[in-house]
Design a protein around this motif. Structure first.
Motif, mmCIF file in Angstrom:
data_model
loop_
_atom_site.group_PDB
_atom_site.id
_atom_site.type_symbol
_atom_site.label_atom_id
_atom_site.label_comp_id
_atom_site.label_asym_id
_atom_site.label_seq_id
_atom_site.Cartn_x
_atom_site.Cartn_y
_atom_site.Cartn_z
ATOM 1 N N UNK A 160 0.838 -1.180 0.000
ATOM 2 C CA UNK A 160 0.000 0.000 0.000
ATOM 3 C C UNK A 160 0.882 1.243 0.000
ATOM 4 N N UNK A 174 -3.008 10.894 3.840
ATOM 5 C CA UNK A 174 -4.003 10.297 4.734
ATOM 6 C C UNK A 174 -4.096 8.780 4.573
ATOM 7 N N UNK A 175 -5.101 8.321 3.819
ATOM 8 C CA UNK A 175 -5.431 6.895 3.833
ATOM 9 C C UNK A 175 -4.494 6.072 2.953
ATOM 10 N N UNK A 176 -4.191 4.847 3.374
ATOM 11 C CA UNK A 176 -3.437 3.936 2.503
ATOM 12 C C UNK A 176 -4.236 3.591 1.255
ATOM 13 N N UNK A 185 -12.716 -11.941 4.965
ATOM 14 C CA UNK A 185 -12.661 -11.027 6.081
ATOM 15 C C UNK A 185 -11.309 -11.207 6.746
ATOM 16 N N UNK A 186 -10.412 -10.285 6.574
ATOM 17 C CA UNK A 186 -9.074 -10.473 7.130
ATOM 18 C C UNK A 186 -8.556 -9.145 7.651
ATOM 19 N N UNK A 239 0.114 -4.220 9.255
ATOM 20 C CA UNK A 239 1.091 -3.445 8.509
ATOM 21 C C UNK A 239 2.430 -3.403 9.221
ATOM 22 N N UNK A 258 -14.053 -2.557 8.435
ATOM 23 C CA UNK A 258 -12.921 -2.581 9.355
ATOM 24 C C UNK A 258 -12.703 -1.194 9.935
ATOM 25 N N UNK A 317 -9.272 0.796 11.659
ATOM 26 C CA UNK A 317 -7.853 0.818 11.992
ATOM 27 C C UNK A 317 -7.564 2.150 12.654
ATOM 28 N N UNK A 377 -4.135 4.934 13.678
ATOM 29 C CA UNK A 377 -2.720 5.264 13.523
ATOM 30 C C UNK A 377 -2.398 6.399 14.481
ATOM 31 N N UNK A 434 2.661 2.997 13.402
ATOM 32 C CA UNK A 434 2.103 2.262 12.277
ATOM 33 C C UNK A 434 0.586 2.159 12.342
ATOM 34 N N UNK A 435 -0.007 1.834 11.223
ATOM 35 C CA UNK A 435 -1.442 1.615 11.141
ATOM 36 C C UNK A 435 -1.758 0.290 11.827
ATOM 37 N N UNK A 462 -4.680 -2.542 13.284
ATOM 38 C CA UNK A 462 -6.024 -3.097 13.161
ATOM 39 C C UNK A 462 -6.762 -2.989 14.497
ATOM 40 N N UNK A 484 -12.847 -6.042 12.799
ATOM 41 C CA UNK A 484 -13.502 -6.333 11.521
ATOM 42 C C UNK A 484 -14.937 -6.765 11.808
ATOM 43 N N UNK A 536 -13.470 -10.211 14.127
ATOM 44 C CA UNK A 536 -12.204 -10.285 14.839
ATOM 45 C C UNK A 536 -11.929 -8.930 15.468
ATOM 46 N N UNK A 578 -9.087 5.117 10.773
ATOM 47 C CA UNK A 578 -9.459 4.812 9.388
ATOM 48 C C UNK A 578 -10.523 3.727 9.365
ATOM 49 N N UNK A 632 -8.832 -6.392 -2.023
ATOM 50 C CA UNK A 632 -8.369 -5.058 -1.662
ATOM 51 C C UNK A 632 -9.295 -4.429 -0.640
ATOM 52 N N UNK A 633 -8.706 -3.864 0.398
ATOM 53 C CA UNK A 633 -9.468 -3.060 1.344
ATOM 54 C C UNK A 633 -9.343 -1.604 0.924
ATOM 55 N N UNK A 657 -9.694 2.200 1.898
ATOM 56 C CA UNK A 657 -9.659 3.004 3.117
ATOM 57 C C UNK A 657 -10.342 4.348 2.909
ATOM 58 N N UNK A 658 -10.997 4.820 3.966
ATOM 59 C CA UNK A 658 -11.513 6.180 3.977
ATOM 60 C C UNK A 658 -10.407 7.154 4.317
ATOM 61 N N UNK A 659 -10.703 8.460 4.247
ATOM 62 C CA UNK A 659 -9.689 9.493 4.476
ATOM 63 C C UNK A 659 -9.292 9.647 5.937
#
Lengths: 115, 113
Positions: A36, A41-43, A100-101, A105, B33, B35, B37, B42-43, B45, B48, B56, B91, B101-102, B104-106
């Protein structure tokens, strides 16, 4: 618990340089590896790698995976100032369909490209 | 192109107050999800969510945190009694059944004073 180590932690280059970013991982059950890019901001998603030795390319960016050595690299050729960002890697899901995972990072590599 | 949206972009709150962070995932996505930061880190989790229940959660996601999908579009993260160490960028992300692919929002920057 998946573990991810990225190196270097930061890198400063000039426009036009080529860079190689490293990601090593320890996972109990390898599925895939995701890269990523995080700008302000977002990844945002770059690549997903599932097979060893196969290179994925998108323009000036390319990535390759070594499943035996638990290692991946991200190459950026002819860098531009717009490539400045944090680059993150994370073990990912099975290739076949969504699931769902959680993404675990690494700390990322902060790349700064100067004009 | 569809995108994940989050509101507010920045929230300032006092320690001990409750906050609700809101997210609108991409409309046909089914996995959601959160997350976070912390500045300079780091970002990580948090949780979910699928089929109206938590799939989880991490160790960070303790009893002070909860998630909800109150209607067909929103996905919220509630922190019941905020602490200084909850200050972070939060996030939201979503993914669908067929993709890996996940998105992400801003993010929402939460500042606890």
């Amino acid at each position: 618990e998946d573990k991810v180590v990225q190196s270097p932690l930061s890198l400063v280059v000039h426009e036009g340089d080529t860079v190689t970013l490293n990601c090593s991982y320890e996972v109990t059950n390898f599925r895939s590896l995701l890269w990523y890019k995080q700008e302000k901001k977002a990844p945002t998603f770059l690549f997903m790698l599932t097979s060893s030795g196969i290179e994925k390319k998108s323009g000036r960016l390319s990535s390759i995976l070594d499943k035996k050595e638990l290692f991946s690299i991200l190459n950026i050729t002819a860098t531009q100032t717009g490539d400045s960002a944090i680059y993150l890697c994370a073990p990912g899901p099975e290739n076949s369909g969504g699931s769902n995972y959680k993404l675990t990072f690494g700390k990322g590599t902060l790349l700064t490209v100067n004009p | 192109e569809p995108e994940v949206t989050q509101t507010p972009s920045h929230q300032v709150t006092q320690m001990g107050q409750e906050v609700i962070l809101r997210c609108v995932p991409i409309s046909n996505h089914l996995y959601f999800y959160w997350y976070r930061q912390i500045l300079g880190q780091k970002v990580e989790f948090l949780v979910s969510f699928y089929n109206n229940e938590i799939s989880e959660k991490s160790e960070i996601f303790d009893d002070q945190f909860s998630v909800e999908r109150p209607d067909g579009s929103n996905f919220t993260l509630k922190i019941r009694s905020t602490k200084l160490e909850d200050s972070a960028m939060y996030f939201c992300a979503s993914s669908d059944l067929r993709d890996y692919e996940q998105y992400f929002g801003p993010g929402t920057r939460l500042t606890v004073t």
